[in-house]
Design a protein around this motif. Sequence first.
Motif, PDB file in Angstrom:
ATOM      1  N   TYR A 219       0.767  -0.940  -0.115  1.00 14.44           N
ATOM      2  CA  TYR A 219       0.001   0.187  -0.378  1.00 14.44           C
ATOM      3  C   TYR A 219       0.933   0.718  -0.389  1.00 14.44           C
ATOM      4  N   PHE A 220      -0.007   2.394  -0.193  1.00 16.12           N
ATOM      5  CA  PHE A 220       0.920   3.565  -0.386  1.00 16.12           C
ATOM      6  C   PHE A 220       0.673   4.297   0.766  1.00 16.12           C
ATOM      7  N   THR A 221       1.069   5.184   1.666  1.00 14.67           N
ATOM      8  CA  THR A 221       0.273   6.359   2.337  1.00 14.67           C
ATOM      9  C   THR A 221       0.836   7.600   2.586  1.00 14.67           C
ATOM     10  N   ALA A 222      -0.450   8.165   1.812  1.00 17.72           N
ATOM     11  CA  ALA A 222       0.686   9.755   1.693  1.00 17.72           C
ATOM     12  C   ALA A 222       0.021  10.593   2.487  1.00 17.72           C
ATOM     13  N   ASN A 223       1.387  11.750   2.944  1.00 13.22           N
ATOM     14  CA  ASN A 223       0.941  12.614   4.243  1.00 13.22           C
ATOM     15  C   ASN A 223       0.358  13.808   3.546  1.00 13.22           C
ATOM     16  N   GLY A 224      -0.250  14.291   2.064  1.00 13.23           N
ATOM     17  CA  GLY A 224      -1.005  14.472   1.859  1.00 13.23           C
ATOM     18  C   GLY A 224      -0.126  16.343   1.444  1.00 13.23           C
ATOM     19  N   ALA A 225       1.129  16.017   1.588  1.00 12.51           N
ATOM     20  CA  ALA A 225       1.984  16.755   1.021  1.00 12.51           C
ATOM     21  C   ALA A 225       2.154  16.911  -0.837  1.00 12.51           C
ATOM     22  N   GLY A 226       1.578  16.212  -1.454  1.00 10.98           N
ATOM     23  CA  GLY A 226       2.051  15.861  -2.652  1.00 10.98           C
ATOM     24  C   GLY A 226       0.436  17.328  -3.176  1.00 10.98           C
ATOM     25  N   SER A 227      -0.995  17.344  -2.507  1.00  6.58           N
ATOM     26  CA  SER A 227      -1.436  18.070  -3.061  1.00  6.58           C
ATOM     27  C   SER A 227      -1.555  19.534  -2.975  1.00  6.58           C
ATOM     28  N   ALA A 228       0.076  20.098  -2.772  1.00  9.58           N
ATOM     29  CA  ALA A 228       0.457  21.905  -3.353  1.00  9.58           C
ATOM     30  C   ALA A 228       0.713  21.587  -4.776  1.00  9.58           C
ATOM     31  N   ILE A 229       0.925  20.185  -4.905  1.00  5.97           N
ATOM     32  CA  ILE A 229       1.052  20.709  -6.548  1.00  5.97           C
ATOM     33  C   ILE A 229       0.606  19.552  -8.004  1.00  5.97           C
ATOM     34  N   SER A 230      -0.721  19.005  -7.179  1.00  3.45           N
ATOM     35  CA  SER A 230      -1.268  17.978  -8.183  1.00  3.45           C
ATOM     36  C   SER A 230      -2.391  17.014  -7.109  1.00  3.45           C
TER      37      SER A 230
ATOM     38  N   LEU B  38      12.235   8.110 -13.806  1.00  5.78           N
ATOM     39  CA  LEU B  38      13.064   9.021 -14.966  1.00  5.78           C
ATOM     40  C   LEU B  38      12.603  10.001 -16.116  1.00  5.78           C
ATOM     41  N   ASN B  39      11.316   9.662 -16.497  1.00 10.78           N
ATOM     42  CA  ASN B  39      10.878  10.388 -17.578  1.00 10.78           C
ATOM     43  C   ASN B  39      10.489  11.651 -16.562  1.00 10.78           C
ATOM     44  N   ALA B  40       9.488  13.304 -17.068  1.00  9.61           N
ATOM     45  CA  ALA B  40       9.078  13.958 -16.831  1.00  9.61           C
ATOM     46  C   ALA B  40       7.342  13.661 -16.879  1.00  9.61           C
ATOM     47  N   PHE B  41       6.822  14.788 -15.643  1.00 11.68           N
ATOM     48  CA  PHE B  41       5.092  14.787 -16.050  1.00 11.68           C
ATOM     49  C   PHE B  41       5.115  15.802 -15.138  1.00 11.68           C
ATOM     50  N   HIS B  42       3.629  16.072 -16.151  1.00 13.52           N
ATOM     51  CA  HIS B  42       2.865  17.699 -15.394  1.00 13.52           C
ATOM     52  C   HIS B  42       1.834  17.025 -14.429  1.00 13.52           C
ATOM     53  N   CYS B  43       2.308  17.985 -13.944  1.00 15.67           N
ATOM     54  CA  CYS B  43       1.427  17.822 -12.243  1.00 15.67           C
ATOM     55  C   CYS B  43       0.638  19.104 -12.112  1.00 15.67           C
ATOM     56  N   THR B  44      -0.794  19.358 -11.652  1.00 20.90           N
ATOM     57  CA  THR B  44      -1.459  20.579 -11.906  1.00 20.90           C
ATOM     58  C   THR B  44      -2.732  20.777 -10.947  1.00 20.90           C
ATOM     59  N   ASP B  45      -2.843  21.613  -9.809  1.00 14.24           N
ATOM     60  CA  ASP B  45      -3.287  21.570  -9.160  1.00 14.24           C
ATOM     61  C   ASP B  45      -4.251  22.072  -8.839  1.00 14.24           C
ATOM     62  N   ALA B  46      -4.823  22.402  -7.701  1.00 13.31           N
ATOM     63  CA  ALA B  46      -6.557  23.380  -7.928  1.00 13.31           C
ATOM     64  C   ALA B  46      -6.708  24.565  -8.535  1.00 13.31           C
ATOM     65  N   ALA B  47      -5.676  25.299  -8.502  1.00 11.54           N
ATOM     66  CA  ALA B  47      -5.594  26.599  -9.028  1.00 11.54           C
ATOM     67  C   ALA B  47      -5.181  26.843 -10.574  1.00 11.54           C
ATOM     68  N   GLY B  48      -5.369  25.371 -10.944  1.00  8.11           N
ATOM     69  CA  GLY B  48      -4.745  25.590 -12.601  1.00  8.11           C
ATOM     70  C   GLY B  48      -3.103  25.499 -12.616  1.00  8.11           C
ATOM     71  N   ALA B  49      -2.485  25.829 -11.822  1.00  4.14           N
ATOM     72  CA  ALA B  49      -1.014  25.727 -12.332  1.00  4.14           C
ATOM     73  C   ALA B  49      -0.367  24.710 -12.556  1.00  4.14           C
TER      74      ALA B  49
ATOM     75  N   ASP C 191       8.158  15.563  -0.038  1.00  7.69           N
ATOM     76  CA  ASP C 191       8.326  13.622   0.506  1.00  7.69           C
ATOM     77  C   ASP C 191       6.587  13.760   0.436  1.00  7.69           C
ATOM     78  N   VAL C 192       6.464  13.205  -0.206  1.00  8.74           N
ATOM     79  CA  VAL C 192       4.422  13.470  -0.351  1.00  8.74           C
ATOM     80  C   VAL C 192       3.639  11.153  -0.068  1.00  8.74           C
ATOM     81  N   GLY C 193       4.590  10.682   0.836  1.00  4.02           N
ATOM     82  CA  GLY C 193       4.216   9.503   1.295  1.00  4.02           C
ATOM     83  C   GLY C 193       5.333   8.932   1.563  1.00  4.02           C
ATOM     84  N   THR C 194       5.267   7.317   2.078  1.00  4.34           N
ATOM     85  CA  THR C 194       5.229   5.805   2.018  1.00  4.34           C
ATOM     86  C   THR C 194       5.404   4.995   1.333  1.00  4.34           C
ATOM     87  N   LEU C 195       5.881   3.906   0.188  1.00  2.00           N
ATOM     88  CA  LEU C 195       5.362   2.851  -0.235  1.00  2.00           C
ATOM     89  C   LEU C 195       6.100   1.662   0.405  1.00  2.00           C
ATOM     90  N   THR C 196       4.434   0.925   1.001  1.00  4.05           N
ATOM     91  CA  THR C 196       5.180  -0.560   1.408  1.00  4.05           C
ATOM     92  C   THR C 196       4.976  -1.318   1.094  1.00  4.05           C
TER      93      THR C 196
END
Length: 360
Positions: A77-88, A208-219, A288-293
Amino acid sequence: MGDDAQRSALGRRSVLLGLAAVGAIAAVDVAGFLGAGGALTSDTLTPSRFTDGFEDVYGRHDGFRRNHAKGIAATGYFTANGAGSAISTASVFRPGRVPVTGRFSLSGGLPHGADASDTVRGLGLLFDLPKGEQWRTAMVDIPVFPDRTPDGFYERLLASNKDPATGKPDPDRMSAFLARHPETAAAMEVIRRHPHTAGFEDSTFHGLNAFHCTDAAGAVVAVRWKLLPLQTIRRSEPAAAPNYLFDALADTIASGPLHWRMLLTIGQPEDPTDDATTPWPESRDTLDVGTLTLDALQTEGPGTARDITFDPLVLPEGIAPCDDPLLSARSAVYTESFTRRSGEAKQPSAVDAAEVPDER
């Protein structure tokens, strides 16, 4: 020294590295799933021709992946800490836990080949998200990809083919390839500076590859992701048995779950998003967006990761592909590989999760 001379010298210095490692990294897991819509950009390099290239180099092994053929399934499982929501806005980054199906593997098309310390290690993950969404990602333990384009990858794959007379790749052919592709020679030098660790459990895995993340404001921001092990990192050791890397993984996970921190590196406008051979500066901000277990392994079979393709274009809302040509190529070739093996008789895996030696 001029630019041309520097590139030539780098290419020569990297030839021996390329010959030693190309059998391992000639086939970092590049394939996809039917619904992703990937396609190769070259008019002549079709998914079928690319997949034929793997069979030419490694032979045909019915029922197995054409690359990363040797592997074992995993769950956790993956346990998200919520930090990633700042950018996606992606649901995977909201605080909470989601199930994960994974697969540890070794690059190359030999499903029963012996483990080797210098073979590239892979970790494919499928995040089972709310409302039927999925996120699939295929990661490896090298910090950059050896090739910038699908055509370069295919050319290097063929250059790595062994000469029947010697049983080894032709050094002149590889040298000529590196001379034509200085970006690969440079990438191999970056890879050389990041040696493999002792096993799967203490490896850092890179997207390796890059991706685009979009936040709630569209940034929108560009990101790359990686998994940092929370297990103690140990130095690599010579092979002790044909399946020693998988044996050690099974032995370790039997003693307790394995954990990795997921870090998102935030790119700046000047950072390339279309070139996986070029590392971004180490000074870039990370989240740091969370922990994979991962807490269990399964021998590959029905209902496990055996029949999952870790297509990089299967993404949740809030994460989107960038302009890297390797992404559509990976998806297209994965589709072809999946289609072929789906119609073939399945053979037993060389790695049995239940067979862990009592001592080594």
